[in-house]
Design an enzyme around this catalytic site. Sequence first.
Site, PDB file in Angstrom:
ATOM      1  N   SER A 248       0.538  -1.468   0.271  1.00 50.49           N
ATOM      2  CA  SER A 248       0.077  -0.115   0.280  1.00 50.49           C
ATOM      3  C   SER A 248       1.642   0.832   0.104  1.00 50.49           C
ATOM      4  O   SER A 248       1.830   1.196   0.881  1.00 50.49           O
ATOM      5  CB  SER A 248      -0.917   0.007   1.178  1.00 50.49           C
ATOM      6  OG  SER A 248      -1.534   0.730   1.421  1.00 50.49           O
TER       7      SER A 248
ATOM      8  N   LYS B 132      -1.041  -0.905  -4.041  1.00 46.55           N
ATOM      9  CA  LYS B 132      -1.518  -0.098  -4.090  1.00 46.55           C
ATOM     10  C   LYS B 132      -2.381   1.351  -3.564  1.00 46.55           C
ATOM     11  O   LYS B 132      -1.091   1.848  -3.260  1.00 46.55           O
ATOM     12  CB  LYS B 132      -2.890  -0.771  -2.620  1.00 46.55           C
ATOM     13  CG  LYS B 132      -4.230  -0.493  -1.683  1.00 46.55           C
ATOM     14  CD  LYS B 132      -4.235  -1.008  -1.078  1.00 46.55           C
ATOM     15  CE  LYS B 132      -4.905  -0.259   0.194  1.00 46.55           C
ATOM     16  NZ  LYS B 132      -5.476  -1.150   1.549  1.00 46.55           N
TER      17      LYS B 132
ATOM     18  N   LYS C 276      -2.566   5.095  -2.321  1.00 46.91           N
ATOM     19  CA  LYS C 276      -3.518   5.658  -1.771  1.00 46.91           C
ATOM     20  C   LYS C 276      -4.335   7.064  -2.882  1.00 46.91           C
ATOM     21  O   LYS C 276      -3.421   8.012  -3.154  1.00 46.91           O
ATOM     22  CB  LYS C 276      -3.636   5.738  -0.575  1.00 46.91           C
ATOM     23  CG  LYS C 276      -2.789   5.171   0.754  1.00 46.91           C
ATOM     24  CD  LYS C 276      -4.643   3.999   1.421  1.00 46.91           C
ATOM     25  CE  LYS C 276      -4.007   3.277   2.146  1.00 46.91           C
ATOM     26  NZ  LYS C 276      -6.067   2.866   3.046  1.00 46.91           N
TER      27      LYS C 276
ATOM     28  N   GLU D 148     -11.050   0.392  -3.531  1.00 49.86           N
ATOM     29  CA  GLU D 148     -11.844   0.710  -2.278  1.00 49.86           C
ATOM     30  C   GLU D 148     -12.202   1.259  -1.656  1.00 49.86           C
ATOM     31  O   GLU D 148     -11.371   2.473  -1.560  1.00 49.86           O
ATOM     32  CB  GLU D 148      -9.883  -0.015  -1.824  1.00 49.86           C
ATOM     33  CG  GLU D 148     -10.171  -0.348   0.077  1.00 49.86           C
ATOM     34  CD  GLU D 148      -9.173  -1.176   0.240  1.00 49.86           C
ATOM     35  OE1 GLU D 148      -7.965  -1.669  -0.589  1.00 49.86           O
ATOM     36  OE2 GLU D 148      -8.505  -1.128   1.933  1.00 49.86           O
TER      37      GLU D 148
ATOM     38  N   LYS E 127     -10.010  -7.664   7.649  1.00 53.66           N
ATOM     39  CA  LYS E 127      -8.881  -7.265   8.440  1.00 53.66           C
ATOM     40  C   LYS E 127      -9.649  -7.451  10.016  1.00 53.66           C
ATOM     41  O   LYS E 127     -10.258  -6.929  10.188  1.00 53.66           O
ATOM     42  CB  LYS E 127      -9.125  -5.235   9.346  1.00 53.66           C
ATOM     43  CG  LYS E 127      -8.486  -4.471   7.793  1.00 53.66           C
ATOM     44  CD  LYS E 127      -8.094  -3.604   7.856  1.00 53.66           C
ATOM     45  CE  LYS E 127      -7.574  -3.215   6.415  1.00 53.66           C
ATOM     46  NZ  LYS E 127      -7.542  -1.350   6.558  1.00 53.66           N
TER      47      LYS E 127
ATOM     48  N   ASP F  88     -14.135  -2.293   2.862  1.00 51.23           N
ATOM     49  CA  ASP F  88     -13.231  -2.193   4.544  1.00 51.23           C
ATOM     50  C   ASP F  88     -13.901  -1.524   5.084  1.00 51.23           C
ATOM     51  O   ASP F  88     -14.158  -2.206   5.766  1.00 51.23           O
ATOM     52  CB  ASP F  88     -12.043  -1.537   3.627  1.00 51.23           C
ATOM     53  CG  ASP F  88     -10.783  -1.263   4.742  1.00 51.23           C
ATOM     54  OD1 ASP F  88     -10.746  -1.410   5.770  1.00 51.23           O
ATOM     55  OD2 ASP F  88      -9.302  -1.063   4.847  1.00 51.23           O
TER      56      ASP F  88
ATOM     57  N   ASP G 299      -7.416   2.926  -3.347  1.00 51.58           N
ATOM     58  CA  ASP G 299      -7.525   2.636  -1.649  1.00 51.58           C
ATOM     59  C   ASP G 299      -8.131   4.808  -1.647  1.00 51.58           C
ATOM     60  O   ASP G 299      -6.972   5.378  -0.953  1.00 51.58           O
ATOM     61  CB  ASP G 299      -7.191   2.420  -1.092  1.00 51.58           C
ATOM     62  CG  ASP G 299      -8.291   2.431   0.905  1.00 51.58           C
ATOM     63  OD1 ASP G 299      -9.021   2.783   0.524  1.00 51.58           O
ATOM     64  OD2 ASP G 299      -7.407   1.438   1.261  1.00 51.58           O
TER      65      ASP G 299
ATOM     66  N   GLY H 112      -3.761  -4.583   5.966  1.00 49.90           N
ATOM     67  CA  GLY H 112      -3.072  -4.424   7.149  1.00 49.90           C
ATOM     68  C   GLY H 112      -3.628  -3.096   7.566  1.00 49.90           C
ATOM     69  O   GLY H 112      -4.309  -2.028   6.821  1.00 49.90           O
TER      70      GLY H 112
END
Length: 370
Positions: A137, A163, A165, A215, A264, A240, A190, A292
């Site tokens: 990430s 991934k 952000k 996400e 998670k 998420d 995400d 995570g």
Amino acid sequence: MLKLERMSLFLVELPLVSPFATSFGEERVKHALLVSLTADGLMGWGECVAGSGPWFSAETVETARYIISEHIKPILSANKLLEHPSELPKLFAPIRGHPMAKAAVEAAAWDLFARAQKKPLFQVLGGVREEVPAGVSVGIHNDLPSLLATVEHFLDEGYQRIKLKIKPGWDLVPVQAVRERFPDILLSVDANAAYRLADLPTLRELDGYGLLMLEQPLGFDDLLEHAHLSQVLATPICLDESIDSAHRAWEALELGACRIINVKQGRVGGITEALEIHRLALERKIPLWCGGMLETGIGRALNVHLATLPGFTLPHDISATRRYFREDIADPPFELQNGYIPVPKKPGLGVEINWDRLLRSCTWSRTWKL
Ligand code: OSB
Ligand code: MG
């Protein structure tokens, strides 16, 4: 049968190797709350995934410390004999909410249980893999050259999925730049709940970059708007933040709010609840992956074991220890091998606390006789 004897809590602060920025803020130091439980001369460890502030979820390390100290500890004291860790969620059920606090204690019980059986946790859970595919990430960067350099570095290290952000103002341009430079990689984004349905034009444009998933684009507790969005985008939506229990996962799937779930264990209230989501996902052929929360080696080990279950089929946000910390509080560190993280084979989590480092990074601790 475990006879619980003592519980300890440790608040620790570990510097991150580089700042991690998301749409909800920037972290430079990992604040973790660790739980240990002892029984029959063995010690099991759990890590609470709550953050330092209520930005990802309502819970924080401080709310978890309070809930565990004042409300979970008395429940454990009244129920010291434990046949199986999966009994804990029922005992904790009178406490509404606080899934991350409950999960941390349940995690310590799973480690303890697996150690008592002298088996690695993944075997106790029914895992089917000896290594799990690693993704990474990548936080929000200040500029494109540094983002591209970070992505290239992680790809060189062997990560199987990147991934990014994103947030309004840091979305189309970085995604286009990374896609142009690395046309064939598995790439996802995400948003950590930073968009609204009114941002549909931007989200539609993101749809054109062949992303593996989008996400949590919309509200942190929303399902219905995600279901609407899901209908108009080709890119699968992954939830998420919105999934805080197995029941919520069921609602999301019934509504068509997502096609992929980021599991998670802490966010959903523990391993037992995560196993229920896993059952649901297998039944409905919904791909899972393990998310995570910048965990220390304790929480990371738990994620690695969980990710060995058959329904976890996409690369995880489980990266090597050195992507996060120079020195972790558990040994040995997790390392990448050809894009995979090997699953520890020793009993329980298969990692051991480094007491010296734990005590050096510890800002508060307390032990109770149960
Ligand atoms: O949304 O997945 C998230 C980290 C902290 C809080 C929320 C998230 C994340 C990450 C990092 O994306 C995942 C990791 O490498 O631990
Ligand atoms: Mg996320």
